[in-house]
Design an enzyme around this catalytic site. Structure first.
Site, mmCIF file in Angstrom:
data_model
loop_
_atom_site.group_PDB
_atom_site.id
_atom_site.type_symbol
_atom_site.label_atom_id
_atom_site.label_comp_id
_atom_site.label_asym_id
_atom_site.label_seq_id
_atom_site.Cartn_x
_atom_site.Cartn_y
_atom_site.Cartn_z
ATOM 1 N N GLY A 12 0.828 -1.208 0.000
ATOM 2 C CA GLY A 12 0.000 0.000 0.000
ATOM 3 C C GLY A 12 0.860 1.255 0.000
ATOM 4 N N ILE B 252 -1.003 7.192 3.444
ATOM 5 C CA ILE B 252 -0.061 7.039 4.554
ATOM 6 C C ILE B 252 1.250 6.427 4.057
ATOM 7 C CG2 ILE B 252 0.321 5.878 6.780
ATOM 8 C CD1 ILE B 252 -2.778 5.983 7.163
ATOM 9 N N ASP C 145 -0.943 -7.211 -6.444
ATOM 10 C CA ASP C 145 -2.064 -7.362 -5.522
ATOM 11 C C ASP C 145 -1.624 -8.230 -4.337
ATOM 12 O OD1 ASP C 145 -4.599 -8.493 -4.409
ATOM 13 O OD2 ASP C 145 -5.460 -7.304 -6.041
ATOM 14 N N SER D 199 -6.460 -0.226 13.361
ATOM 15 C CA SER D 199 -7.352 0.934 13.281
ATOM 16 C C SER D 199 -8.169 1.103 14.551
ATOM 17 C CB SER D 199 -8.299 0.727 12.094
ATOM 18 O OG SER D 199 -9.417 1.574 12.186
ATOM 19 N N TYR E 38 -15.349 -3.624 7.582
ATOM 20 C CA TYR E 38 -13.998 -3.055 7.529
ATOM 21 C C TYR E 38 -13.279 -3.254 8.868
ATOM 22 C CZ TYR E 38 -10.331 0.512 7.758
ATOM 23 O OH TYR E 38 -9.139 1.162 7.953
ATOM 24 N N LYS F 21 -9.865 -5.240 9.902
ATOM 25 C CA LYS F 21 -8.696 -4.584 10.514
ATOM 26 C C LYS F 21 -8.279 -5.334 11.781
ATOM 27 C CE LYS F 21 -6.682 -1.811 9.121
ATOM 28 N NZ LYS F 21 -5.611 -1.991 8.078
ATOM 29 N N ARG G 186 -13.838 12.731 17.355
ATOM 30 C CA ARG G 186 -12.805 11.780 16.945
ATOM 31 C C ARG G 186 -11.453 12.385 17.303
ATOM 32 N NH1 ARG G 186 -16.936 9.534 16.402
ATOM 33 N NH2 ARG G 186 -17.724 8.361 14.625
HETATM 34 N N1 LIG Z 1 -6.590 6.915 6.807
HETATM 35 C C1 LIG Z 1 -6.992 6.609 8.043
HETATM 36 O O1 LIG Z 1 -7.609 7.421 8.750
HETATM 37 C C2 LIG Z 1 -6.681 5.248 8.619
HETATM 38 C C3 LIG Z 1 -7.070 4.981 9.935
HETATM 39 C C4 LIG Z 1 -6.813 3.735 10.476
HETATM 40 C C5 LIG Z 1 -6.150 2.772 9.739
HETATM 41 N N2 LIG Z 1 -5.787 3.034 8.451
HETATM 42 C C6 LIG Z 1 -5.102 1.979 7.696
HETATM 43 O O2 LIG Z 1 -3.907 2.493 7.135
HETATM 44 C C7 LIG Z 1 -3.624 1.816 5.919
HETATM 45 C C8 LIG Z 1 -3.352 2.817 4.802
HETATM 46 O O3 LIG Z 1 -4.528 3.581 4.602
HETATM 47 P P1 LIG Z 1 -4.559 4.932 3.752
HETATM 48 O O4 LIG Z 1 -5.401 5.883 4.482
HETATM 49 O O5 LIG Z 1 -3.188 5.307 3.341
HETATM 50 O O6 LIG Z 1 -5.413 4.454 2.496
HETATM 51 P P2 LIG Z 1 -5.091 4.482 0.929
HETATM 52 O O7 LIG Z 1 -6.306 3.952 0.239
HETATM 53 O O8 LIG Z 1 -4.553 5.796 0.513
HETATM 54 O O9 LIG Z 1 -3.903 3.406 0.806
HETATM 55 C C9 LIG Z 1 -4.115 2.047 0.654
HETATM 56 C C10 LIG Z 1 -3.275 1.584 -0.528
HETATM 57 O O10 LIG Z 1 -3.454 0.178 -0.671
HETATM 58 C C11 LIG Z 1 -3.557 -0.111 -2.047
HETATM 59 N N3 LIG Z 1 -4.319 -1.347 -2.219
HETATM 60 C C12 LIG Z 1 -5.670 -1.521 -2.137
HETATM 61 N N4 LIG Z 1 -5.973 -2.807 -2.397
HETATM 62 C C13 LIG Z 1 -4.805 -3.445 -2.639
HETATM 63 C C14 LIG Z 1 -4.475 -4.795 -2.974
HETATM 64 N N5 LIG Z 1 -5.426 -5.723 -3.125
HETATM 65 N N6 LIG Z 1 -3.175 -5.102 -3.142
HETATM 66 C C15 LIG Z 1 -2.195 -4.162 -3.023
HETATM 67 N N7 LIG Z 1 -2.459 -2.872 -2.721
HETATM 68 C C16 LIG Z 1 -3.753 -2.521 -2.527
HETATM 69 C C17 LIG Z 1 -4.269 1.083 -2.651
HETATM 70 O O11 LIG Z 1 -4.005 1.190 -4.050
HETATM 71 C C18 LIG Z 1 -3.688 2.235 -1.840
HETATM 72 O O12 LIG Z 1 -2.564 2.804 -2.486
HETATM 73 C C19 LIG Z 1 -4.793 0.875 5.665
HETATM 74 O O13 LIG Z 1 -4.437 -0.415 6.124
HETATM 75 C C20 LIG Z 1 -5.898 1.443 6.534
HETATM 76 O O14 LIG Z 1 -6.816 0.440 6.942
HETATM 77 C C21 LIG Z 1 -6.034 4.251 7.871
#
Ligand SMILES: NC(=O)c1ccc[n+]([C@@H]2O[C@H](COP(=O)([O-])OP(=O)(O)OC[C@H]3O[C@@H](n4cnc5c(N)ncnc54)[C@H](O)[C@@H]3O)[C@@H](O)[C@H]2O)c1
Length: 369
Positions: A7, A12, A56, A122, A182, A186, A250
């Site tokens: 990712g 992030i 993937d 999360s 979701y 997580k 939040r």
């Molecule tokens: N943004 C928030 O507030 C938040 C809060 C808690 C936890 N998280 C966790 O942090 C992590 C990153 O989240 P983010 O906010 O950067 O989201 P984001 O959607 O920007 O990043 C997720 C990335 O994963 C990639 N992805 C999706 N499906 C995929 C697959 N099957 N194989 C490979 N790559 C894949 C997407 O293309 C994307 O670039 C996630 O695990 C999310 O659950 C985020």
């Protein structure tokens, strides 16, 4: 170290990649470039020093190649969207839970080399946050969701024997009560990584991220990130829509702080660590809408919907003590500064507002009432 960030092209992940590169690590990003997040293909913000491998997490062969010569893995790849997960149930379980399982199977084959695993968990896995009863002084309460009849009567605060409860910082030992698909996935991320890491002697940490905000959040994705969703509304001259009365709170933590927390966790060897990544300070949803509008110079007040979504919680603020003690992590970016900077970045973006469509999908399924 050579760090594999799954990712790593995301919101992030890309900030973490910048930080790891600056610290002298080699970074490989493994990312499927999900079109919901990356409608225009590989993001321009990704540092050219990052080795991007498009693949993937459910593809074992692609992961095998990506894991070559890797010393540490940060698992961030996920389908991210609470509401959407309630009707695309199979996709969320597949990408998140099964994807994590495939990654771990490949990872244990490399356990002689991989010295560190850090996974993004999360705050959603808590369900409601932690509360105290002001009448009795009792604290550490872990209530379930508000009863349907109470929500139908538009009484938004948590109640006990008809009295309102007060939120308090949520500690990591609060029972987990995930209320969406979701969130269930997580919890899988966290528990799968910790149990496999423990069994095979790969020191593993799970960071429970609270509400992350900041530049590079996908503005055209109406399913995730309240700050980005509000931003896309404001940039199109529309009022941000707050559910309930907008006073739900939040813990908004800036993405550069989150990247620093991951960096600290990658360089630490604390095994079995679970820690909140949060500020410990509450902000209401309406505060966020107004702060962004101010930053964008838009005189648009949020619209308070007065409706609620199935599974929504009222308050959840993190207790930052454990991350401070275990990692030396302290959030540094204040909300005003963070929202101001986010607005500055947003003002230079084009954002398609798909929020009404996403809300209509929830309504059609009876998930907004
Ligand atoms: N943004 C928030 O507030 C938040 C809060 C808690 C936890 N998280 C966790 O942090 C992590 C990153 O989240 P983010 O906010 O950067 O989201 P984001 O959607 O920007 O990043 C997720 C990335 O994963 C990639 N992805 C999706 N499906 C995929 C697959 N099957 N194989 C490979 N790559 C894949 C997407 O293309 C994307 O670039 C996630 O695990 C999310 O659950 C985020």
């Amino acid at each position: 170290m050579r760090v594999l960030v799954t990712g790593g092209a995301g919101f992030i992940g890309s900030h973490l990649a910048d930080r790891l590169l600056a610290a002298g690590h080699a970074v490989r990003a493994f990312d499927a470039l999900d079109p919901q997040v990356h409608p225009d293909g590989p993001p321009a913000y990704l540092d050219p020093g990052v080795e991007l491998v498009v693949g993937d997490v459910r593809d074992a062969d692609a992961l095998d190649r990506a894991l070559d010569d890797v010393d540490a893995v940060v698992h961030l790849a996920a389908a991210v969207g609470v509401g959407q997960s309630m009707y695309e149930i199979r996709r969320y379980v597949d990408v998140n839970s099964v994807g994590c399982a495939v990654l771990l199977e490949r990872l244990v084959e490399r356990r002689d080399r991989v010295r560190r695993l850090v996974v993004a968990s999360s705050m959603s896995i808590y369900g409601e946050g932690q509360y105290r009863d002001p009448a009795t002084g009792e604290s550490g309460l872990a209530p379930g969701l508000r009863p349907e009849a109470q929500l139908a009567a538009r009484r938004w605060e948590l109640e006990r024997d008809g009295r309102p409860l007060a939120p308090e910082p949520t500690r990591e030992d609060k029972p987990l009560l995930p209320t969406s698909v979701y969130a269930v996935t997580k919890r899988d991320h966290e528990e799968l990584c910790l149990s496999v890491g423990e069994a095979y002697g790969i020191p593993t940490a799970a960071l429970r991220l609270f509400n992350v905000y900041g530049p590079r959040q996908a503005l055209g994705n109406p399913y995730t990130g309240v700050a980005a969703i509000f931003g896309s509304r404001l940039l199109n001259g529309h009022a941000p829509i707050a559910f309930e009365d907008g006073a739900q709170t939040r813990d908004f933590v800036h993405v550069t702080d989150v990247a620093r927390a991951f960096h600290l966790a990658v360089e630490s060897d604390a095994a079995g660590l679970v820690a909140n990544v949060c500020t410990g300070r509450p902000a209401s949803v309406v505060d966020i809408a107004r702060g962004l509008a101010r930053g964008l110079g838009a005189e648009i007040e949020p619209e308070v919907a007065g409706t609620y979504r199935a599974g929504d919680i009222r308050h959840c603020i993190g207790d930052p003590a454990r991350a401070r003690a275990a990692l030396g992590f302290e959030a540094e970016v204040g909300l005003d500064d963070g929202l101001g900077a986010l607005a500055g970045w947003m003002a230079e973006q084009e954002a398609v507002d798909r929020v009404e469509d996403a809300m209509e999908e929830l309504r059609r399924r009876g998930l907004e009432r």
